[in-house]
Scaffold this active site. Structure first.
Site, PDB file in Angstrom:
ATOM      1  N   THR A 128       4.485  15.815  -6.536  1.00 33.56           N
ATOM      2  CA  THR A 128       5.752  15.536  -6.397  1.00 33.56           C
ATOM      3  C   THR A 128       5.826  14.186  -5.479  1.00 33.56           C
ATOM      4  O   THR A 128       5.136  14.119  -4.872  1.00 33.56           O
ATOM      5  CB  THR A 128       6.796  16.633  -5.799  1.00 33.56           C
ATOM      6  OG1 THR A 128       6.011  17.008  -4.645  1.00 33.56           O
ATOM      7  CG2 THR A 128       6.612  17.778  -6.779  1.00 33.56           C
ATOM      8  N   GLY A 129       7.081  13.718  -5.428  1.00 35.58           N
ATOM      9  CA  GLY A 129       7.028  12.351  -4.521  1.00 35.58           C
ATOM     10  C   GLY A 129       5.884  11.212  -4.837  1.00 35.58           C
ATOM     11  O   GLY A 129       5.367  10.841  -4.001  1.00 35.58           O
ATOM     12  N   ALA A 130       5.907  11.114  -6.173  1.00 41.47           N
ATOM     13  CA  ALA A 130       4.519  10.274  -6.789  1.00 41.47           C
ATOM     14  C   ALA A 130       4.769   8.829  -6.960  1.00 41.47           C
ATOM     15  O   ALA A 130       3.906   8.106  -7.434  1.00 41.47           O
ATOM     16  CB  ALA A 130       4.194  10.922  -8.134  1.00 41.47           C
ATOM     17  N   SER A 131       6.077   8.495  -6.336  1.00 38.59           N
ATOM     18  CA  SER A 131       6.187   7.018  -7.181  1.00 38.59           C
ATOM     19  C   SER A 131       5.801   6.052  -5.772  1.00 38.59           C
ATOM     20  O   SER A 131       5.771   4.924  -6.121  1.00 38.59           O
ATOM     21  CB  SER A 131       7.778   6.953  -7.297  1.00 38.59           C
ATOM     22  OG  SER A 131       8.314   7.235  -6.092  1.00 38.59           O
ATOM     23  N   SER A 132       5.655   6.841  -4.577  1.00 38.34           N
ATOM     24  CA  SER A 132       4.945   5.926  -3.298  1.00 38.34           C
ATOM     25  C   SER A 132       4.249   6.568  -2.398  1.00 38.34           C
ATOM     26  O   SER A 132       4.241   7.888  -2.707  1.00 38.34           O
ATOM     27  CB  SER A 132       6.284   5.201  -2.871  1.00 38.34           C
ATOM     28  OG  SER A 132       6.990   6.142  -2.353  1.00 38.34           O
ATOM     29  N   GLY A 133       3.728   6.121  -1.544  1.00 38.33           N
ATOM     30  CA  GLY A 133       3.295   6.570  -0.412  1.00 38.33           C
ATOM     31  C   GLY A 133       1.948   7.381  -0.998  1.00 38.33           C
ATOM     32  O   GLY A 133       1.200   7.217  -1.658  1.00 38.33           O
ATOM     33  N   ILE A 134       1.869   8.700  -0.107  1.00 42.75           N
ATOM     34  CA  ILE A 134       0.722   9.745  -0.302  1.00 42.75           C
ATOM     35  C   ILE A 134       0.688   9.980  -2.077  1.00 42.75           C
ATOM     36  O   ILE A 134      -0.414   9.978  -2.551  1.00 42.75           O
ATOM     37  CB  ILE A 134       0.922  10.826   0.449  1.00 42.75           C
ATOM     38  CG1 ILE A 134       0.696  10.574   2.003  1.00 42.75           C
ATOM     39  CG2 ILE A 134      -0.237  11.882   0.113  1.00 42.75           C
ATOM     40  CD1 ILE A 134       1.266  11.674   2.756  1.00 42.75           C
TER      41      ILE A 134
ATOM     42  N   TYR B 152      15.211  17.040  10.352  1.00 39.78           N
ATOM     43  CA  TYR B 152      13.712  17.058   9.677  1.00 39.78           C
ATOM     44  C   TYR B 152      12.774  18.230   9.787  1.00 39.78           C
ATOM     45  O   TYR B 152      12.497  18.827   9.264  1.00 39.78           O
ATOM     46  CB  TYR B 152      13.137  15.642  10.092  1.00 39.78           C
ATOM     47  CG  TYR B 152      11.651  15.521   9.316  1.00 39.78           C
ATOM     48  CD1 TYR B 152      11.790  15.220   8.046  1.00 39.78           C
ATOM     49  CD2 TYR B 152      10.698  15.680  10.379  1.00 39.78           C
ATOM     50  CE1 TYR B 152      10.213  15.259   7.689  1.00 39.78           C
ATOM     51  CE2 TYR B 152       9.396  15.345   9.941  1.00 39.78           C
ATOM     52  CZ  TYR B 152       9.104  15.217   8.431  1.00 39.78           C
ATOM     53  OH  TYR B 152       7.839  15.002   7.962  1.00 39.78           O
TER      54      TYR B 152
END
Length: 265
Positions: free
Chosen positions: A34-40, A180
């Site tokens: 998940t959160g695969a479109s940038s960064g880690i 956060y």
């Protein structure tokens, strides 16, 4: 991998990976990021692109996912499926879960990486309740819902959950980060409480308590630009290694003095 300063090289020593063990362990497996479109998330997808695996890349930005899929397809060995969804939205999450149910062979590894960071004084949030609902939705409720839906197949496959967290979970809380930290703490505590039950059913659990990582998430915070930070590629290497070692937690070697110093901030 990004070039490190001398201080970063000391704080974030390189990781040695047994590529043969990694290949043997991952061959034929299906991995959600998940959160695969940038960064880690993006760096991990690229890191695993030469493995004979099925990568399921999930993020909000469909075009970025398609570009990443095409890039991997052009030079990698991995099969890639992409699914664009805002995991904060109930209807989009429900649709994603239905889609995942139909994935052939089930899921072997989940890398829970999607998240939202926000730095804001509590006094600047008095009329911004959504600061808290939005961070709680993506950092806590979404991964819990995803895990609850997929734990049965993870149990069947003797799979693994990898949670991308922050060293702040192990330090004294910092002001201006209440939204956060509360949301990240909620999922950290949920997973720590669930882990013994999961491990008893042969589901491995690994949590990465990461220091600052140079991703788009930290760009709005000007003070971070001059601070030491890990590269996403370096984190991806550590996550890859944890996929075959099943190490329960990753923490920087210097965490214990940081924990002590956080009491005197």
């Amino acid at each position: 991998m990004s070039t490190y300063t001398w201080l970063e090289a000391i704080l974030f020593p390189q990781v040695r990976i047994n590529e043969q063990r990694l290949l043997q362990h991952l061959s034929g497996k299906t991995i959600i990021i998940t959160g695969a479109s940038s960064g880690i998330g993006e760096a991990l997808a690229v890191r695993l692109s030469n493995m004979p695996v099925h990568l399921i890349l999930i993020a909000r930005r469909e075009q970025k996912l398609i570009e990443l899929k095409n890039s991997i397809a052009a030079k990698g060995k991995a099969k890639v499926s992409v699914y664009a969804a805002d995991l904060r939205q109930a209807d989009e999450m429900e649709a994603l879960l239905l889609w995942l149910e139909a994935v052939p062979g089930g899921i072997d590894i989940i890398v829970s990486n999607a998240g939202k960071s926000i730095k804001r004084s509590i006094f600047a949030s008095l009329d911004r309740y959504h600061d808290f609902t939005r961070t709680m939705a993506i950092n806590y409720l979404a991964p819990v819902q995803l895990m609850l839906a997929l734990i049965p197949v993870l149990e069947e496959k003797k799979g693994q959950i990898i949670n991308v967290s922050t060293i702040n979970m192990l330090l004294q809380p910092f002001p201006h980060w209440s939204a956060y930290l509360a949301s990240k703490s909620a999922f950290d505590q949920w997973l720590r409480a669930a882990a013994p039950e999961l491990r008893a059913r042969d589901v491995k659990v690994t949590t990465f308590y990461l220091p600052l990582v140079r991703t788009p998430m930290i760009e709005p915070t000007a003070s971070y630009k001059s601070m030491p930070a890990m590269s996403p590629e370096h984190v991806a290497a550590h996550i890859s290694k944890a996929m075959y070692t099943h190490k329960r937690a990753f923490k920087p070697w210097w965490l214990w003095p940081a924990e002590w110093l956080s009491f005197f901030k």
